[in-house]
Design a protein around this motif. Structure first.
Motif, short mmCIF file in Angstrom:
data_model
loop_
_atom_site.label_atom_id
_atom_site.label_comp_id
_atom_site.label_asym_id
_atom_site.label_seq_id
_atom_site.Cartn_x
_atom_site.Cartn_y
_atom_site.Cartn_z
N PHE A 77 -11.58 108.57 38.38
CA PHE A 77 -10.76 109.79 38.35
C PHE A 77 -11.50 111.05 38.80
O PHE A 77 -11.04 111.76 39.68
CB PHE A 77 -10.19 110.01 36.95
N VAL A 78 -12.63 111.32 38.18
CA VAL A 78 -13.30 112.61 38.39
C VAL A 78 -13.86 112.73 39.80
O VAL A 78 -13.61 113.72 40.49
CB VAL A 78 -14.39 112.84 37.33
N PHE A 79 -14.63 111.75 40.24
CA PHE A 79 -15.25 111.87 41.56
C PHE A 79 -14.23 111.94 42.70
O PHE A 79 -14.35 112.81 43.57
CB PHE A 79 -16.25 110.73 41.79
N PRO A 80 -13.20 111.08 42.75
CA PRO A 80 -12.22 111.22 43.83
C PRO A 80 -11.45 112.54 43.79
O PRO A 80 -11.19 113.15 44.84
CB PRO A 80 -11.28 110.03 43.63
N LEU A 81 -11.07 112.99 42.59
CA LEU A 81 -10.36 114.27 42.50
C LEU A 81 -11.25 115.43 42.94
O LEU A 81 -10.80 116.34 43.64
CB LEU A 81 -9.87 114.51 41.07
N PHE A 82 -12.51 115.40 42.53
CA PHE A 82 -13.44 116.44 42.93
C PHE A 82 -13.64 116.44 44.45
O PHE A 82 -13.65 117.48 45.09
CB PHE A 82 -14.77 116.27 42.22
N SER A 83 -13.81 115.25 45.02
CA SER A 83 -14.00 115.14 46.47
C SER A 83 -12.78 115.66 47.22
O SER A 83 -12.91 116.39 48.20
CB SER A 83 -14.27 113.70 46.87
N TYR A 84 -11.59 115.30 46.78
CA TYR A 84 -10.38 115.79 47.42
C TYR A 84 -10.28 117.30 47.30
O TYR A 84 -9.95 118.00 48.26
CB TYR A 84 -9.15 115.13 46.82
N TYR A 85 -10.55 117.82 46.12
CA TYR A 85 -10.44 119.26 45.89
C TYR A 85 -11.40 120.05 46.78
O TYR A 85 -11.05 121.10 47.30
CB TYR A 85 -10.72 119.54 44.41
N ARG A 86 -12.62 119.55 46.97
CA ARG A 86 -13.61 120.28 47.76
C ARG A 86 -13.41 120.13 49.27
O ARG A 86 -13.83 120.98 50.04
CB ARG A 86 -15.01 119.80 47.40
N TRP A 87 -12.78 119.04 49.72
CA TRP A 87 -12.67 118.78 51.16
C TRP A 87 -11.27 118.99 51.71
O TRP A 87 -11.04 118.77 52.90
CB TRP A 87 -13.07 117.34 51.46
N LYS A 88 -10.30 119.43 50.91
CA LYS A 88 -8.91 119.44 51.37
C LYS A 88 -8.66 120.42 52.52
O LYS A 88 -7.80 120.18 53.33
CB LYS A 88 -7.96 119.70 50.22
N ASP A 89 -9.37 121.51 52.63
CA ASP A 89 -9.13 122.49 53.70
C ASP A 89 -10.20 122.49 54.77
O ASP A 89 -10.27 123.40 55.58
CB ASP A 89 -9.02 123.89 53.10
N LYS A 90 -11.04 121.48 54.78
CA LYS A 90 -12.13 121.43 55.74
C LYS A 90 -11.77 120.49 56.89
O LYS A 90 -11.01 119.56 56.74
CB LYS A 90 -13.39 120.93 55.06
N ASP A 91 -12.37 120.75 58.05
CA ASP A 91 -12.17 119.90 59.21
C ASP A 91 -13.37 118.97 59.34
O ASP A 91 -14.51 119.42 59.42
CB ASP A 91 -12.03 120.75 60.47
N ILE A 92 -13.12 117.69 59.34
CA ILE A 92 -14.19 116.69 59.37
C ILE A 92 -14.98 116.77 60.67
O ILE A 92 -16.17 116.42 60.71
CB ILE A 92 -13.62 115.28 59.12
#
Length: 75
Positions: free
Chosen positions: A41-56
């Motif tokens: 739960f925590v790691f995937p949610l944190f990763s999504y939250y931090r990367w949602k507006d970034k361009d890969i």
């Protein structure tokens, strides 16, 4: 979103700490569920939250990005 991640982290971490500190029959289960909560739960949610507006593409080593890095090193 930020607060739900914080709450999930605190619950998972608290479960791990209680598993180590309490002398109960299900202490290993507390530790296991705490680790499972962090990983699932925590790691995937944190990763999504931090990367949602970034361009890969900004973080990939493409020819254009390598050229930009070389330009910045010269300056």
């Amino acid at each position: 979103m930020k607060y739900s991640i914080l709450i999930a982290f605190l619950v998972s971490f608290g479960s791990i700490v209680c598993g180590f500190l309490l002398d109960v029959a299900y202490a290993q289960k507390l530790i296991g569920f705490g680790v499972l909560g962090l990983v699932v739960f925590v790691f995937p949610l944190f990763s999504y939250y931090r990367w949602k507006d970034k361009d890969i593409k900004d973080y990939m080593l493409t020819k254009e990005n390598l050229d930009k890095m070389r330009e910045n090193q010269k300056n």
